[in-house]
Motif scaffolding. Structure first.
Motif, PDB file in Angstrom:
ATOM      1  N   THR A   1      -2.846   5.944  13.212  1.00  0.00           N
ATOM      2  CA  THR A   1      -2.124   5.471  14.396  1.00  0.00           C
ATOM      3  C   THR A   1      -3.001   5.583  15.638  1.00  0.00           C
ATOM      4  N   ASP A   2      -4.310   5.863  15.449  1.00  0.00           N
ATOM      5  CA  ASP A   2      -5.237   5.892  16.577  1.00  0.00           C
ATOM      6  C   ASP A   2      -5.338   4.484  17.165  1.00  0.00           C
ATOM      7  N   VAL A   3      -5.356   4.393  18.467  1.00  0.00           N
ATOM      8  CA  VAL A   3      -5.302   3.091  19.138  1.00  0.00           C
ATOM      9  C   VAL A   3      -6.720   2.603  19.466  1.00  0.00           C
ATOM     10  N   ASP A   4      -7.163   1.584  18.741  1.00  0.00           N
ATOM     11  CA  ASP A   4      -8.481   0.997  18.985  1.00  0.00           C
ATOM     12  C   ASP A   4      -8.670  -0.162  18.017  1.00  0.00           C
ATOM     13  N   LEU A   5      -9.749  -0.888  18.185  1.00  0.00           N
ATOM     14  CA  LEU A   5     -10.149  -1.905  17.221  1.00  0.00           C
ATOM     15  C   LEU A   5     -10.947  -1.234  16.107  1.00  0.00           C
ATOM     16  N   ALA A   6     -10.784  -1.723  14.894  1.00  0.00           N
ATOM     17  CA  ALA A   6     -11.518  -1.163  13.752  1.00  0.00           C
ATOM     18  C   ALA A   6     -12.946  -1.681  13.748  1.00  0.00           C
ATOM     19  N   ASP A   7     -13.890  -0.762  13.577  1.00  0.00           N
ATOM     20  CA  ASP A   7     -15.302  -1.126  13.468  1.00  0.00           C
ATOM     21  C   ASP A   7     -15.693  -1.101  11.989  1.00  0.00           C
ATOM     22  N   LEU A   8     -15.695  -2.264  11.359  1.00  0.00           N
ATOM     23  CA  LEU A   8     -15.959  -2.334   9.927  1.00  0.00           C
ATOM     24  C   LEU A   8     -17.452  -2.331   9.608  1.00  0.00           C
TER      25      LEU A   8
ATOM     26  N   GLY B   1       0.814  -1.206   0.000  1.00  0.00           N
ATOM     27  CA  GLY B   1       0.000   0.000   0.000  1.00  0.00           C
ATOM     28  C   GLY B   1       0.848   1.257   0.000  1.00  0.00           C
ATOM     29  N   SER B   2       0.189   2.378   0.180  1.00  0.00           N
ATOM     30  CA  SER B   2       0.853   3.685   0.144  1.00  0.00           C
ATOM     31  C   SER B   2       1.280   4.126   1.538  1.00  0.00           C
ATOM     32  N   HIS B   3       2.490   4.644   1.603  1.00  0.00           N
ATOM     33  CA  HIS B   3       2.981   5.288   2.829  1.00  0.00           C
ATOM     34  C   HIS B   3       3.651   6.614   2.476  1.00  0.00           C
ATOM     35  N   GLY B   4       3.143   7.189   1.374  1.00  0.00           N
ATOM     36  CA  GLY B   4       3.688   8.465   0.922  1.00  0.00           C
ATOM     37  C   GLY B   4       4.977   8.303   0.125  1.00  0.00           C
ATOM     38  N   TYR B   5       5.408   9.383  -0.471  1.00  0.00           N
ATOM     39  CA  TYR B   5       6.673   9.418  -1.207  1.00  0.00           C
ATOM     40  C   TYR B   5       7.807   9.867  -0.285  1.00  0.00           C
ATOM     41  N   ASP B   6       7.626  11.022   0.332  1.00  0.00           N
ATOM     42  CA  ASP B   6       8.641  11.573   1.229  1.00  0.00           C
ATOM     43  C   ASP B   6       8.356  11.274   2.696  1.00  0.00           C
ATOM     44  N   HIS B   7       7.249  10.542   2.985  1.00  0.00           N
ATOM     45  CA  HIS B   7       6.901  10.218   4.365  1.00  0.00           C
ATOM     46  C   HIS B   7       6.593  11.480   5.168  1.00  0.00           C
ATOM     47  N   TYR B   8       5.923  12.426   4.548  1.00  0.00           N
ATOM     48  CA  TYR B   8       5.553  13.667   5.215  1.00  0.00           C
ATOM     49  C   TYR B   8       4.277  13.509   6.027  1.00  0.00           C
ATOM     50  N   TRP B   9       4.070  14.428   6.963  1.00  0.00           N
ATOM     51  CA  TRP B   9       2.784  14.567   7.653  1.00  0.00           C
ATOM     52  C   TRP B   9       1.816  15.135   6.617  1.00  0.00           C
ATOM     53  N   LEU B  10       0.966  14.301   6.058  1.00  0.00           N
ATOM     54  CA  LEU B  10       0.136  14.722   4.925  1.00  0.00           C
ATOM     55  C   LEU B  10      -0.764  15.906   5.275  1.00  0.00           C
TER      56      LEU B  10
ATOM     57  N   CYS C   1      -1.547   3.802   4.578  1.00  0.00           N
ATOM     58  CA  CYS C   1      -1.270   3.952   5.998  1.00  0.00           C
ATOM     59  C   CYS C   1      -0.623   5.335   6.147  1.00  0.00           C
ATOM     60  N   TYR C   2      -1.315   6.255   6.788  1.00  0.00           N
ATOM     61  CA  TYR C   2      -0.840   7.647   6.847  1.00  0.00           C
ATOM     62  C   TYR C   2       0.467   7.738   7.633  1.00  0.00           C
ATOM     63  N   PRO C   3       1.503   8.349   7.058  1.00  0.00           N
ATOM     64  CA  PRO C   3       2.715   8.591   7.855  1.00  0.00           C
ATOM     65  C   PRO C   3       2.366   9.386   9.117  1.00  0.00           C
ATOM     66  N   TYR C   4       2.797   8.882  10.246  1.00  0.00           N
ATOM     67  CA  TYR C   4       2.523   9.492  11.558  1.00  0.00           C
ATOM     68  C   TYR C   4       1.024   9.521  11.877  1.00  0.00           C
ATOM     69  N   GLY C   5       0.203   8.872  11.058  1.00  0.00           N
ATOM     70  CA  GLY C   5      -1.246   8.907  11.256  1.00  0.00           C
ATOM     71  C   GLY C   5      -1.893  10.224  10.866  1.00  0.00           C
TER      72      GLY C   5
END
Length: 276
Positions: free
Chosen positions: A238-245, A172-181, A213-217
């Motif tokens: 990077t939020d800490v919890d279970l995913a509610d699909l 998947g994608s994690h950005g090009y430069d790994h910036y805070w989007l 997956c957002y760099p730094y969330g």
């Protein structure tokens, strides 16, 4: 990983998706063989520039600067940063060192205040050009290893990522430069996203079912709008919890939480944890 309309498979109870950020070589050497042996698909999120241009992510430069600084020498590191701020104040119109420290030095669940200060200052608080300049100076002075050689040791190669794709892993994608989007203007966010899609396509990944997956969330409403426009299927934070699909309202699918390895017990004999 197949996501989208028309797919009728249902997840079993307590389903888990294993995700791995930053394309570390250790993931290929240790994680990938276990996943393949157990017939488990993992989701890997490589930062494009680090892999293709053999740079070292600023976040990793900072990690190794901190790791190479003994605790009793930390005041020396802080003084080095203070002097660099003073040297560049006029050129960049900076606030004082003390103002930055007061604003940024807030401990979290992983790090003390002084460490958070260094991370936030060099990851997002200062202008981009200066962040890179300071990280480069400190990395060369404290770590002392040539960047390209260090990068080739730290991250997977393109061929290794292609090998994982061939064996069924999700890229998947994690950005090009790994910036805070969320800190970037729209056009720079779009660049980061499109370069990621190009890379996923280059390594043979599924560009019809790509995820981020957002760099730094970090993300904002523009990030999510751009992801929708470019066919992204979901976004992990990077939020800490279970995913509610089961939550199909709004943008929930682009704000999925995750558990860090530090949120789970490491001992096989540990009692059942709160997340199960």
């Amino acid at each position: 990983m197949h996501i989208g309309g028309g797919h009728s498979d249902k997840l079993p109870p307590h389903a888990v998706l294993l995700s791995f950020d930053d394309a570390y070589a250790d993931h290929f050497e240790y994680v990938f063989p276990i996943l393949e042996h157990e017939h488990i698909q993992g989701a890997f999120y490589p930062p494009v520039k680090a892999v293709t241009e053999h740079t070292v992510l600023d976040v990793n430069k900072i990690h190794f600067i901190l790791a190479s600084t003994p605790e009793d020498n930390f005041p020396v590191l802080l003084n080095e940063i203070k002097q660099l701020i003073l040297t560049n104040t006029d050129e960049f119109g900076l606030k004082s060192y003390d103002e930055y420290f007061k604003e940024l030095a807030v401990a979290n669940r992983f790090d003390p205040a002084e460490v958070i200060f260094v991370k936030r200052l060099l990851q997002v608080a200062l202008p981009e050009v200066l962040r890179k300049r300071m990280a480069d100076i400190l990395f060369e002075k404290i770590v002392g290893i040539e960047e390209s050689a260090f990068s080739r040791e730290l991250y997977m190669s393109v061929d290794q990522i292609k090998c994982m794709v061939d064996c069924g892993m999700h890229i998947g994608s994690h950005g090009y430069d790994h910036y805070w989007l969320g800190s970037l203007p729209r056009e720079k966010q779009e660049f980061e996203i499109k370069k990621s899609i190009e890379f996923i396509n280059e390594v043979g990944g599924d560009v019809d079912n790509w995820t981020i997956c957002y760099p730094y969330g970090d993300r904002n409403k523009e990030t999510i709008q751009l992801l929708k426009e470019n066919g992204c299927k979901l976004g992990m934070t990077t939020d800490v919890d279970l995913a509610d699909l089961t939550d199909h309202e709004g943008d929930a699918i682009f704000n999925l939480p995750r558990l860090d390895t530090n949120d789970l017990p490491k001992d096989a004999n540990a009692p059942v944890n709160q997340w199960y």
